[in-house]
Design an enzyme around this catalytic site. Structure first.
Site: not given
Ligand code: NAG
Ligand code: NAG
Ligand code: NAG
Ligand code: NAG
Length: 785
Positions: A511-513, A515-516, A518, A532, A627
């Site tokens: 994953g990628r969001g 905040s960083g 994963v 993460k 959030d």
């Protein structure tokens, strides 16, 4: 005969002998006794002279309430200390000599004191009463020969309701006065005139309802006024259901557990489960996780607040405790109050609930003070952003962090300007886990089990709330660091090397969001984790902040196992959740073929609400997520949702001075309107975001892509869409539900649930955050459908 019973193998003379033995042995016959017949009695002098229910869970007899003082009670026999479930003579204990409970020949059962005086009676004389039995439910019943119940203890509850024992329009549950005492206190659970089940403090000077939240209306509290049957009962599975639509369950829901719903002496209603192997009770639900919301605790002029893990009462400056041994008597001024006392002492972040002389809106502080000065009976004002409440008497004072109001106490000019001396503070509660019972001289001790169960809160307190209280109370901080050290033992700090190995050099990106990024990894102990890599967005003390959150544990929150902070590397190690995030399952954006079914969506809606309610309420409202969005809701193999990234949200500073909550931002489309104003950020921002997510789950598409009419486009806010929903809800016509719900479901959904969810969406998306429900009531409302 296939299975001869053991008895049939015993020679007949021996069998008779055994029978004779059982009949004659007094201890054996008494211990087994579960009923009384006419003409028999129980004596206070013989401790073994009791009735025991067939399953031995309950016993009934004389219970020692003080030196030489006894009550006729029913108690749980398998708890380590006798836990009393019912008492006949709460207010009138009887003497330890000569007192008796007798089932008289005329059919009445009476409790007599040493002098033969009748202290209590079932009022069943000259009936056909035949026997009195203690049942396995803990109910003591008097029946006639046909089995008809003439009297039962379930009809007159004291401070406890047992499973299957209802509360009705004619009964109420009244707390005991103090731990270890059986006599009545000031708190009651009852059905109010509008059919709503409520908790009230009914003290010598004032009466006020404190549950459900008196600031919200019946609907906002998830209740209804329209069912006048006034009936509520706890079932054998630990589920409590009331005719006013209140419903809750024990956290250990299931059968075979002994439970009780008790209105404790501190005014909190708690559901307990018994661990029969240890004989101890644990709390599996409670009405008010925040004790200061209970009225009457600190008496007149007293102020309730939290200090570390404790609930404390304090007096304002220039006030002193009225009675050093009893907080309920409150505080008295050390000055003479008269019509000419026209100065005010400022108490920031303090509210006194109720007893308003006059309320006005959009008033200046000066005008508000003037209103008070003009009225001799005004003792002070509470002023919050333009709203002015002048107070006749000051009751239910509280100052937990985040209280928006400022109280101004009226006092002589010489005092209010003399600076604030440190107010007198006394602990209200004792040690967390004590169910302290000090007989004889009763101490006013509070227990706060909840905190012991979730030690994390205590620490959250130390860090985020404590300074707040301290600065306000002008006291010296003590062992802040100790608290953190304690915690870090529970929470792992990983080395970068370890995590590099676990993730095979950060091979498997999942994953990628914002905040960083994963990665999936496997720790040495075989735990599958998500690691993460935090971007630059994270500043400050990663370890300090996360180790607090690392101990928060709830099935709908992603478990945080630890972190790594080495040079440039900031990594967070959490539980690995198999099914990815919610957005991948409800939006078509990713081109996934399968559509999430209705029952999964509903389950996710409930789970997310429960997770947030846990963060907001059970953690004393410390943690605001800030959030909430589908990307931050992960789904496990069973589609149980787990909220991620709550660890990165700032701990709420509860709107205090210097709050730097602005550092975190929500995500466009999910952000409550108050993010763009100067209002302090409260848990209600999450309620708003949750509303958006809920709407997206119903619709199956992003709210930011919604269109009301063909032309009108949203600007990332669901405002006009909500307006339309509101109109549809009010129209009474239900055909619209079909139009709202995701068409990919092909009509496969529960209409009542959908309608209920839309109603919740509408209330969560209120522009005025005060009108939004709390996450707790969202959970209640969801579970009603
Ligand atoms: C029972 O009461 C005693 C004395 O009041 C106390 O020390 C003990 O901890 C209690 N036990 C339990 C299991 O509550
Ligand atoms: C029996 O009657 C008396 C007098 O009317 C009343 O005070 C008492 O509460 C009654 N007892 C029960 C168990 O209902
Ligand atoms: C009112 O409450 C009772 C008891 O909980 C319930 O059986 C009944 O169905 C309710 N009536 C309505 C109209 O909801
Ligand atoms: C309340 O205050 C307002 C404004 O100060 C005043 O006009 C009104 O008469 C007051 N009401 C009462 C009941 O005192």
């Amino acid at each position: 005969m296939k299975n001869p019973s053991p008895l049939t193998n015993i020679p007949i003379p021996l069998f008779l002998l055994l029978l004779l033995f059982f009949l004659l042995s007094p201890s054996a016959s008494r211990a087994e006794r579960s009923s009384l017949s006419r003409g028999s009695s129980l004596s206070v002098e013989d401790v073994s002279d009791i009735l025991v229910s067939p399953s031995k869970s309950f016993a009934s007899g004389f219970y020692n309430v003080g030196s030489n003082a006894y009550a006729f009670s029913i108690w749980f026999s398998s708890s380590a200390n006798k836990t009393v479930a019912w008492t006949a003579n709460r207010e009138h204990p009887v003497n330890g000599h000569g007192s008796q409970i007798s089932f008289r020949k005329d059919g009445g059962m009476v409790l007599t004191d040493t002098d033969g005086r009748v202290v209590w009676s079932t009022n069943t004389s000259s009936t056909q009463a035949d026997r009195v039995q203690l049942l396995d439910t803990g109910n003591l019943v008097m029946k006639d020969p046909s089995g008809k119940i003439l009297w039962q203890s379930f009809d007159s509850p004291t401070d406890t309701l047992l499973p299957t024992q209802p509360i009705t329009k004619s009964t109420q549950v009244v707390s005991s006065a103090a731990p270890g005492s059986l006599s009545s206190g000031y708190y009651s659970l009852f059905f109010d005139n509008d059919n709503v089940l409520r908790l009230i403090y009914d003290g010598p000077e004032i009466s006020s309802v404190y549950w459900p939240n008196p600031d919200d209306d019946v609907f906002q509290n998830g209740r209804t006024k329209y069912n006048s049957s006034r009936y509520a009962v706890l079932d054998g599975m630990g589920k409590f259901v009331s005719s006013d639509q209140l419903a809750f369950s024990a956290s250990d829901r299931g059968s075979g557990i002994l439970r009780r719903l008790t209105l404790d002496y501190d005014g909190n209603l708690r559901l307990y489960s018994l661990d029969e192997s240890k004989g101890t009770w644990s709390v599996t639900w409670e009405a008010l996780p925040q004790i200061c919301q209970i009225h009457g605790l600190c008496g007149r002029n007293g102020i309730c607040s939290y200090m570390q893990s404790k609930v404390v009462c304090s007096c304002p400056s220039h006030y002193e405790m009225s009675d050093q041994s009893d907080w309920r008597k409150g505080c008295k001024p050390k000055f003479q109050m008269n019509c000419n006392t026209n100065s005010f002492l400022e108490l920031p972040g303090t509210d006194f609930w109720g007893n308003d002389l006059n309320t006005s809106e959009s008033t200046s502080l000066e005008a508000c003070k003037e209103t008070c000065e003009e009225d001799c009976s005004c003792e002070g004002i509470v002023y919050t952003s333009g709203k002015c409440y002048s107070k006749g008497t000051l009751f239910n004072g509280r100052a937990p962090p985040d209280t928006p109001g400022i109280t101004y106490l009226r006092m002589p000019a010489s005092m209010s300007t003399s600076g604030s001396s440190a107010p007198q503070t006394h602990e209200l509660i004792c040690n967390a886990a004590t169910y302290a019972s000090s007989r004889g001289k009763v101490r006013w001790v509070y227990f706060y089990r909840f905190i012991s169960a979730f030690g994390a809160i205590e620490i959250l307190f130390v860090v985020s709330g404590w300074w707040f209280i301290i600065s306000r109370r002008e006291r010296k901080p003590t062992s802040l660091e100790e608290g953190c050290r304690e915690i870090s033992r529970q929470f792992s700090q990983f080395t970068y090397k370890e995590l590099k190995k676990a993730t095979r050099k950060f091979m498997d990106e999942i994953g990628r969001g914002g905040s960083g990024v994963v990665y999936k990894g496997v720790l040495d102990d075989k735990r599958v984790v998500a690691v993460k890599k935090l971007g630059d967005a994270i500043q400050g003390e990663l370890g300090a902040e996360l180790s607090l959150i690392g101990r928060i544990y709830h099935k709908n929150l992603v478990r945080i196992w630890g972190f790594c902070s080495e040079g440039p590397h900031d990594l967070l190690v959490t539980e690995y959740v198999a099914n990815g995030s919610l957005d991948k399952h409800i939006f078509d954006e990713h081109g996934t073929a399968s559509v999430l079914g209705w029952s999964e969506r509903f389950k996710i809606a409930v789970g997310v609400a429960q997770g947030l309610a846990y963060l907001h309420h059970e953690c004393l409202e410390w943690v605001i997520h800030c959030d909430v969005k589908p990307e931050n809701i992960l789904l496990d193999g069973e589609f149980e949702p787990k909220i991620a990234d709550f660890g990165l949200a700032k701990l709420s500073k509860r709107g205090g001075v210097g709050s730097d909550i602005s550092r975190i931002r929500g995500t466009r489309g999910y952000m409550a309107p108050e993010w763009t104003t100067n209002l302090p950020i409260t848990a209600k921002v999450d309620v708003y975001s949750y509303g958006v997510v809920l709407l997206e789950m119903v619709k199956g598409s992003r709210v930011s892509n919604l269109k009301v009419d063909k032309e009108e486009e949203f600007e990332g806010t669901p405002k006009s869409f909500v307006r339309m929903l509101k109109e549809k809800l009010e129209s009474g016509d239900e055909s619209w539900v079909e139009e709202i719900v995701d068409s990919r479901l092909n009509g496969q959904f529960n209409c009542k649930q959908a309608e209920n969810m839309v109603e919740i969406v509408v209330s969560c998306l209120e522009e005025d955050r005060n009108k939004r429900p709390t996450m707790d009531s969202v959970v209640h409302m969801l579970l009603l459908s």
